[in-house]
Write a protein that holds these residues in place. Structure first.
Motif, PDB file in Angstrom:
ATOM      1  N   TRP A   1      -5.033   5.568   0.611  1.00 46.80           N
ATOM      2  CA  TRP A   1      -3.902   5.113  -0.014  1.00 46.80           C
ATOM      3  C   TRP A   1      -3.959   5.218  -1.312  1.00 46.80           C
ATOM      4  O   TRP A   1      -5.169   5.562  -1.827  1.00 46.80           O
ATOM      5  N   ASP A   2      -2.901   5.544  -2.052  1.00 50.06           N
ATOM      6  CA  ASP A   2      -2.959   5.993  -3.719  1.00 50.06           C
ATOM      7  C   ASP A   2      -2.788   4.748  -4.473  1.00 50.06           C
ATOM      8  O   ASP A   2      -3.234   4.881  -5.615  1.00 50.06           O
TER       9      ASP A   2
ATOM     10  N   THR B   1       7.062   8.392  -3.050  1.00 50.67           N
ATOM     11  CA  THR B   1       6.280   7.981  -1.962  1.00 50.67           C
ATOM     12  C   THR B   1       6.752   8.553  -0.731  1.00 50.67           C
ATOM     13  O   THR B   1       7.748   9.109  -0.326  1.00 50.67           O
TER      14      THR B   1
ATOM     15  N   TRP C   1     -11.596   5.198  -1.365  1.00 55.51           N
ATOM     16  CA  TRP C   1     -11.069   4.478  -0.021  1.00 55.51           C
ATOM     17  C   TRP C   1     -12.006   4.937   1.132  1.00 55.51           C
ATOM     18  O   TRP C   1     -12.447   6.167   1.008  1.00 55.51           O
TER      19      TRP C   1
ATOM     20  N   GLU D   1       4.826   7.169   2.200  1.00 57.57           N
ATOM     21  CA  GLU D   1       4.679   5.894   2.967  1.00 57.57           C
ATOM     22  C   GLU D   1       4.388   4.515   2.225  1.00 57.57           C
ATOM     23  O   GLU D   1       3.739   4.785   1.207  1.00 57.57           O
TER      24      GLU D   1
ATOM     25  N   ARG E   1       1.452   5.663  -0.506  1.00 58.19           N
ATOM     26  CA  ARG E   1       0.921   6.887  -0.347  1.00 58.19           C
ATOM     27  C   ARG E   1       2.145   7.888  -1.124  1.00 58.19           C
ATOM     28  O   ARG E   1       3.313   7.709  -1.007  1.00 58.19           O
TER      29      ARG E   1
ATOM     30  N   PHE F   1       1.011  -1.066  -0.060  1.00 53.75           N
ATOM     31  CA  PHE F   1       0.043  -0.008   0.077  1.00 53.75           C
ATOM     32  C   PHE F   1       0.886   1.270   0.058  1.00 53.75           C
ATOM     33  O   PHE F   1       2.021   1.364   0.974  1.00 53.75           O
TER      34      PHE F   1
END
Length: 110
Positions: free
Chosen positions: A55-56, A90, A48, A92, A9, A7
């Protein structure tokens, strides 16, 4: 076979388009060369719940085993290349390993 689900971000200030372009471009070029990779899939998150926990992206990466995955991520030059690349797009990343059991086959074998 085992699947690593990640996952992601995106980095602050980066558009969704820039994030996805880097993730599926330069980052994917590194990952697909790693030893033991059996499959690679990228998912662009559309929504989401709850939205504030969004999350992206969701990445899927298949290996023969968890041990094979750990070995691949520890192999140079990929270990260093990934470590240098992740901060470029990113904020995260969290990941887990899952064992799948298909009950209904998705369309087109996806």
């Amino acid at each position: 076979m085992i699947k690593r689900v990640s996952f992601l971000r995106r980095k602050d200030g980066m558009s969704e388009e820039e994030f996805f372009a880097h993730w599926t471009g330069p980052h994917a070029d590194i990952v697909r060369q790693m030893p033991g990779v059996r499959g690679l899939r990228f998912g662009r998150v559309q929504s989401w719940t709850p939205e504030e926990s969004r999350w992206d992206g969701v990445g899927e990466l298949w290996f023969d085993s968890v041990e094979a995955a750990h070995a691949a991520f520890a192999t140079e030059p990929y270990k260093s290349l990934l470590a240098a690349d992740r901060p470029k797009f990113t904020r995260e990343i969290q990941a887990c390993f899952v064992e799948e059991k298909t009950v209904v086959q998705p369309p087109d074998g996806r």
